[in-house]
Write an enzyme that holds these catalytic residues in place. Structure first.
Site, PDB file in Angstrom:
ATOM      1  N   TYR A  10      -6.214   9.002  43.001  1.00 58.69           N
ATOM      2  CA  TYR A  10      -7.388   8.129  43.032  1.00 58.69           C
ATOM      3  C   TYR A  10      -8.637   8.936  43.385  1.00 58.69           C
ATOM      4  O   TYR A  10      -8.597   9.813  44.245  1.00 58.69           O
ATOM      5  CB  TYR A  10      -7.183   7.051  44.102  1.00 58.69           C
ATOM      6  N   GLU A  49     -15.472   4.946  39.698  1.00 55.46           N
ATOM      7  CA  GLU A  49     -14.080   5.054  40.167  1.00 55.46           C
ATOM      8  C   GLU A  49     -13.167   5.536  39.042  1.00 55.46           C
ATOM      9  O   GLU A  49     -13.290   5.081  37.907  1.00 55.46           O
ATOM     10  CB  GLU A  49     -13.616   3.670  40.647  1.00 55.46           C
TER      11      GLU A  49
END
Ligand code: GDP
Ligand code: MN
Length: 418
Positions: free
Chosen positions: A140, A228
């Site tokens: 991530y 993101e």
């Protein structure tokens, strides 16, 4: 402003982030052609302004109620309206161009329900067809503004491919937060340090460093409030790639971003767009049944609180802004009235720059023009209030007047229940 995954990936690629090759399409035929061009083995991905697509549920018609959504969650396969032969949602791995076309046919035009869309889901009108990789590991990465520090912060984790909020709740130590000094930026060497901290495979350190640096540059260049990549992956042959991407552009910077090409109005709330086009300060649709027309954001918040205190639920947040045109009030009333949930309309105007007589004139005109049947509870005060009251009385229409906000809220709750 939210943008689609394929647009976010284009943006990231421009700034040096490695992304899979892919093509955005709107028909199953185009999906087949794109899959052919990419070698057949592809991922078919629904493009909607919401995450959680991989674990989403596809339904043929809009799931209208929360109860229906709960059923969907429990057993998607038996769900009435579920697309035949498709148990799970919006990200499909296929082995051939023909399969890509078949999956595209099943997804396009249907509604994808994810934990972020709410029970109604979002209609899928576009797909991203992308080359497929054998994934060894998912990570991530995100950049967003840390409000407390007042700087951007890079957030990374080895626990990629799942909701980061859940990772944070389960294992806060699994998440690294790196504040970024805007005057230094986030150069590749810092990205490489971060990759080492994440214990990424040795052969991927340089690629990962470039990915982090590119992510920060894309964040900065697009005036994003958040960028993101969840997940970025290491493939079986040690390539680093951004497999998913989400970028939210700060609306305050819209004037200097290519909004015309990035914005997809079909993903936004139609009534919010109407309000924007009518020049209304701000309108946000909510789930209650008391429509609110208020001037000023603070007063609008107070109005919503007072409705709740009186046992009701607001149908919207509406800051009509500085009211100086009758037409603005007419359109605002119309938009509130369009919401099928609305049972009563509470007008709370405290005239300063805004004039109560203009509001009164607008309300009377709206009721006549749009044949509005709902009870209208009006609490009016401030500039030209006497003239406003006179206009309302002279109209012969059934307004419910209130002297203060508490009384207005109680009357609105009562009227909405009747
Ligand atoms: P989201 O569910 O909306 O966040 O959609 P993502 O784009 O993140 O996709 C969900 C998951 O699909 C990823 O976490 C991966 O596990 C998987 N996935 C996506 N692309 C590929 C691919 O090329 N190969 C493999 N094996 N899995 C993929
Ligand atoms: Mn994702």
């Amino acid at each position: 402003m939210k943008i689609h995954e394929y647009q976010a990936k284009d943006l990231l690629a421009t700034h040096g982030v490695p992304v899979p090759r892919g093509v955005a399409v709107t028909t199953a035929r185009e999906a087949k052609r794109a899959a052919n061009d990419l070698g057949g083995k592809v991922v078919v991905k629904a493009q909607i302004h919401a995450g959680g697509r991989g674990k989403g549920r596809l339904v043929a018609k809009q799931a209208q109620t929360a109860a229906m959504y709960a059923k969907l969650e429990a057993s998607p396969a038996t769900m009435e309206g579920a697309v035949k032969g498709s148990r799970v949602g919006g990200v499909r791995l296929v082995g051939s161009a023909d399969r890509a076309q078949a999956e595209a046919k099943k997804i396009l035009g249907n509604f994808l329900v994810t934990h972020q869309t709410g029970p109604a889901g979002k209609k899928v009108q576009r797909l991203l067809i992308e080359e497929q990789f054998a994934i060894a590991d998912e990570y991530y990465a995100a950049v967003l503004i840390d409000g407390a520090l007042g700087t951007p912060v890079m957030i990374v984790s080895r626990e990629g491919g799942q909701a980061i909020e859940e990772v944070a709740a389960r294992d806060p130590k699994a998440i690294l937060r790196v504040p970024i000094d805007p005057s230094e930026g986030f150069p590749a060497y810092r990205g490489r340090q971060l990759a080492k901290q994440l214990k990424m495979p040795h052969a991927t350190i340089f690629q990962a460093g470039a990915l982090f640096a590119g992510l920060y540059r894309a964040f900065l260049a697009s005036d994003a409030s958040m960028a993101e990549i969840n997940p970025f992956v290491v493939t079986a042959d040690n390539r680093v790639l951004a497999v998913d991407a989400k970028v939210t552009i700060d609306d305050n910077a819209a004037f200097r971003q290519p909004v015309a090409t990035l914005r997809d109005k079909s993903e936004e709330e139609p009534m919010e767009i109407m309000a924007e086009e009518a020049g209304i300060g701000s309108y946000i649709k909510l789930d209650g049944n008391i429509g609110c027309m208020v001037n000023g954001a603070g007063l609008a918040m107070a109005t919503m609180d007072t409705i709740k205190l009186a046992g009701g639920e607001p149908a919207n947040f509406l800051d009509i802004g500085t009211v100086n045109r009758v037409e603005l009030v007419v359109e605002a009333t119309h938009i509130i009235n369009l919401d099928p949930n609305v049972k009563a309309i509470l007008v709370n105007i405290f005239g300063g720059m805004a004039r109560v007589d203009v509001v009164a004139e607008g309300l009377v005109a709206a009721i006549k023009k749009y044949r509005i049947k709902h009870p209208i509870i009006a609490r009016l005060n401030g500039s030209n209030v006497e003239e406003g009251r006179r206009i309302i009385e002279a109209s012969g229409l059934d307004f419910i007047l209130a002297d203060d906000l508490g009384e207005a809220a109680r009357k609105a709750v009562k009227a909405a229940r009747a």
